[in-house]
Design an enzyme around this catalytic site. Structure first.
Site, PDB file in Angstrom:
ATOM      1  N   ASP A 153       1.469  28.535  35.345  1.00  0.00           N
ATOM      2  CA  ASP A 153       2.114  28.106  34.105  1.00  0.00           C
ATOM      3  C   ASP A 153       1.582  26.734  33.732  1.00  0.00           C
ATOM      4  OD1 ASP A 153       3.746  30.380  33.833  1.00  0.00           O
ATOM      5  OD2 ASP A 153       5.234  29.558  35.199  1.00  0.00           O
ATOM      6  N   ASP A 175       3.429  34.678  28.702  1.00  0.00           N
ATOM      7  CA  ASP A 175       4.867  34.526  28.424  1.00  0.00           C
ATOM      8  C   ASP A 175       5.120  34.408  26.926  1.00  0.00           C
ATOM      9  OD1 ASP A 175       5.401  34.488  31.170  1.00  0.00           O
ATOM     10  OD2 ASP A 175       5.179  32.317  31.284  1.00  0.00           O
TER      11      ASP A 175
END
Length: 204
Positions: A153, A175
């Site tokens: 991330d 995401d």
């Protein structure tokens, strides 16, 4: 879909009109192409997601800030998540995480794709949204399977204390696509339900 349904009824009740099987095959081929086209988005999401993660891993040390924009509103950082959203399940044993976050998602995505191809009622928008969600799911699944540290991330956004969060949980390209496509898909389904409801009332 209504045109295809009309053609199907004609084929069923007036087969003499379609003695040339090529016509039927052309209809089926057109239908298949309409279903396959949105998967361009699936592959685009996977490629963009993986390239962005490779660049982050290569250029930013783990758990450090690589760049900041608009003060500290948007930061590009490098973190890894061995769980799912909000790091849920990150502390679970490795074997449990493998089953819960790798095997089960694969089964779910296969089921989604099967339903996608069997269903002829999805709108174009719904098909593109589903394809985007599948792409995002595969993007993160690749990390869970091939990266020992978990999903990479890197997008970190300030949230100003809303919902008790100073910063929104760090996320990535996959995401983002899943969330945006998911929201659009829900809105599209609601619109379809409302439109069908109005049509039924008018026909009564």
């Amino acid at each position: 879909n209504r045109i295809l349904l009309f053609e199907f009824i004609n084929i069923l009740f007036f087969p003499f009109k379609y003695q040339n099987k090529t016509y039927i095959l052309l209809i089926m081929e057109k239908k298949l192409k309409q279903k396959l086209l949105p998967f361009i988005l699936t592959f685009a999401v996977i490629i963009l997601d993986q390239i962005s993660k490779i660049l982050i891993v290569k250029n930013i040390a783990p758990y450090t800030i690589g760049a900041e924009f608009l003060g500290d509103f948007l930061r590009i950082i490098h973190v890894s998540n061995s769980g799912v959203a909000f790091s849920f399940g990150a502390s679970w044993p490795l074997i449990v995480r493998r089953i819960a976050f790798s095997i089960i998602p694969i089964i779910v995505m296969v089921m989604v794709i099967v339903v996608y191809f069997r269903n002829n009622d999805f709108t174009k928008l719904q098909r593109w949204c589903i394809a985007g969600i599948v792409g995002g799911g595969i993007g993160n699944l690749i990390d869970r399977i091939f990266r020992a540290e978990g999903v990479v991330d890197f997008i970190d956004v300030k949230f100003y204390g809303l919902f008790g969060l100073e910063r929104w949980p760090t996320f990535n390209v996959a995401d983002s696509v899943v969330v945006v496509c998911g929201i659009l898909l829900v809105i599209s389904f609601i619109q379809t339900i409302i439109a069908d409801s109005k049509a039924n009332k008018e026909n009564q």
